[in-house]
Design a protein around this motif. Sequence first.
Motif, PDB file in Angstrom:
ATOM      1  N   THR A  80       0.834  -1.205   0.000  1.00 47.05           N
ATOM      2  CA  THR A  80       0.000   0.000   0.000  1.00 47.05           C
ATOM      3  C   THR A  80       0.865   1.251   0.000  1.00 47.05           C
ATOM      4  OG1 THR A  80      -1.652  -1.212   1.299  1.00 47.05           O
ATOM      5  CG2 THR A  80      -1.932   1.158   1.130  1.00 47.05           C
ATOM      6  N   ALA A  81       1.965   1.230   0.761  1.00 47.56           N
ATOM      7  CA  ALA A  81       2.894   2.364   0.780  1.00 47.56           C
ATOM      8  C   ALA A  81       3.520   2.567  -0.600  1.00 47.56           C
ATOM      9  CB  ALA A  81       3.976   2.130   1.830  1.00 47.56           C
ATOM     10  N   VAL A  82       3.851   1.470  -1.257  1.00 50.65           N
ATOM     11  CA  VAL A  82       4.401   1.559  -2.613  1.00 50.65           C
ATOM     12  C   VAL A  82       3.386   2.185  -3.556  1.00 50.65           C
ATOM     13  CG1 VAL A  82       5.138   0.191  -4.614  1.00 50.65           C
ATOM     14  CG2 VAL A  82       6.030  -0.347  -2.335  1.00 50.65           C
ATOM     15  N   VAL A  96      -0.555   1.940 -12.537  1.00 51.92           N
ATOM     16  CA  VAL A  96       0.240   0.873 -11.923  1.00 51.92           C
ATOM     17  C   VAL A  96      -0.098   0.778 -10.429  1.00 51.92           C
ATOM     18  CG1 VAL A  96       2.581   0.079 -11.399  1.00 51.92           C
ATOM     19  CG2 VAL A  96       2.095   1.193 -13.597  1.00 51.92           C
ATOM     20  N   ALA A  97      -0.253   1.952  -9.813  1.00 55.17           N
ATOM     21  CA  ALA A  97      -0.596   1.983  -8.387  1.00 55.17           C
ATOM     22  C   ALA A  97      -1.922   1.269  -8.130  1.00 55.17           C
ATOM     23  CB  ALA A  97      -0.681   3.429  -7.906  1.00 55.17           C
ATOM     24  N   ALA A  98      -2.870   1.407  -9.046  1.00 54.63           N
ATOM     25  CA  ALA A  98      -4.164   0.742  -8.880  1.00 54.63           C
ATOM     26  C   ALA A  98      -3.994  -0.779  -8.798  1.00 54.63           C
ATOM     27  CB  ALA A  98      -5.094   1.117 -10.031  1.00 54.63           C
ATOM     28  N   ALA A 194      -9.962   4.090  -3.742  1.00 54.47           N
ATOM     29  CA  ALA A 194      -8.575   4.428  -4.064  1.00 54.47           C
ATOM     30  C   ALA A 194      -8.210   3.978  -5.476  1.00 54.47           C
ATOM     31  CB  ALA A 194      -7.633   3.794  -3.039  1.00 54.47           C
ATOM     32  N   VAL A 195      -8.687   2.794  -5.862  1.00 52.05           N
ATOM     33  CA  VAL A 195      -8.425   2.296  -7.226  1.00 52.05           C
ATOM     34  C   VAL A 195      -9.070   3.216  -8.261  1.00 52.05           C
ATOM     35  CG1 VAL A 195      -8.947   0.434  -8.850  1.00 52.05           C
ATOM     36  CG2 VAL A 195      -8.109  -0.104  -6.562  1.00 52.05           C
ATOM     37  N   SER A 201      -7.007   9.382 -12.285  1.00 47.63           N
ATOM     38  CA  SER A 201      -5.862  10.276 -12.404  1.00 47.63           C
ATOM     39  C   SER A 201      -5.098  10.024 -13.697  1.00 47.63           C
ATOM     40  CB  SER A 201      -4.929  10.079 -11.200  1.00 47.63           C
ATOM     41  OG  SER A 201      -3.780  10.888 -11.316  1.00 47.63           O
ATOM     42  N   THR A 202      -4.944   8.750 -14.029  1.00 51.60           N
ATOM     43  CA  THR A 202      -4.273   8.411 -15.290  1.00 51.60           C
ATOM     44  C   THR A 202      -5.092   8.874 -16.484  1.00 51.60           C
ATOM     45  OG1 THR A 202      -3.256   6.466 -14.280  1.00 51.60           O
ATOM     46  CG2 THR A 202      -3.349   6.520 -16.684  1.00 51.60           C
TER      47      THR A 202
END
Length: 248
Positions: A80-82, A96-98, A194-195, A201-202
């Motif tokens: 999650t931090a990543v 990628v974060a999603a 969050a996803v 955002s992308t």
Amino acid sequence: MSAEPEHLASSSSARAAEQTDRASARDEALDSWSRLHGGMDPRQIPWVRGWVLISHGCARPLVRLGVTANTVTVLGVVATAVALCVTMLGGWWPAVAALVILVAALLDGIDGAIAAQTRTASRWGRINDAVADRCSDVMLIGILVVVGAPSWLGISIVVLTLILETTRATAQAVGMTGPGAVTVWERPSRVILAVIAALCSTWWWAAALASDTTATLAAVIAAVGAVLAVVGTIQLGIAVRRQTRRLG
């Protein structure tokens, strides 16, 4: 002539035994989850049932490798931090974060499955899991702020989330069994929001939207989270009040 029917009968018996073993494994997974969650039956909620079975399926190879539940719990927080750090890079990185967020969410279910399968569930493990979940919750909400939501709105969601979970934990400490109520603002809702924020955002970046527009859209997403957090807190408060009354 008699060999083929015997062979078919043997294969049929083997398949029937395999199906029985699978059904037994599924029931044990669901029952163990129920024991860890105050007797709540996951069979009553289809998405919970599916999530439990997926988590246990992913946990089996890790159990064979000797991976512990606490290790997976820590990995979930790190993931999650990543995701939060990757979101800060902007551009297409939030997509990628999603994916990383989804992996972290899966790890959150796998640690409990490992504890159940290895019969190593403990009070200390539950405390670790609760602390890890709260850390992950704050970072998930932080992603909303990173993509453009107002800081005050993110802080409000964090406060409401902590109030909800503190209320639940306190009620359980004084004798309430189970989660009290499955509200609209549980961990899956936080993960999904969050996803959505990361993927949007992308999209905003790819569509070259103006910063004012993206900030407004991010605020709308965060506002949805705030509303869900308020409703969820109220839902849990009512449920806790009803159940603790019976305790005297």
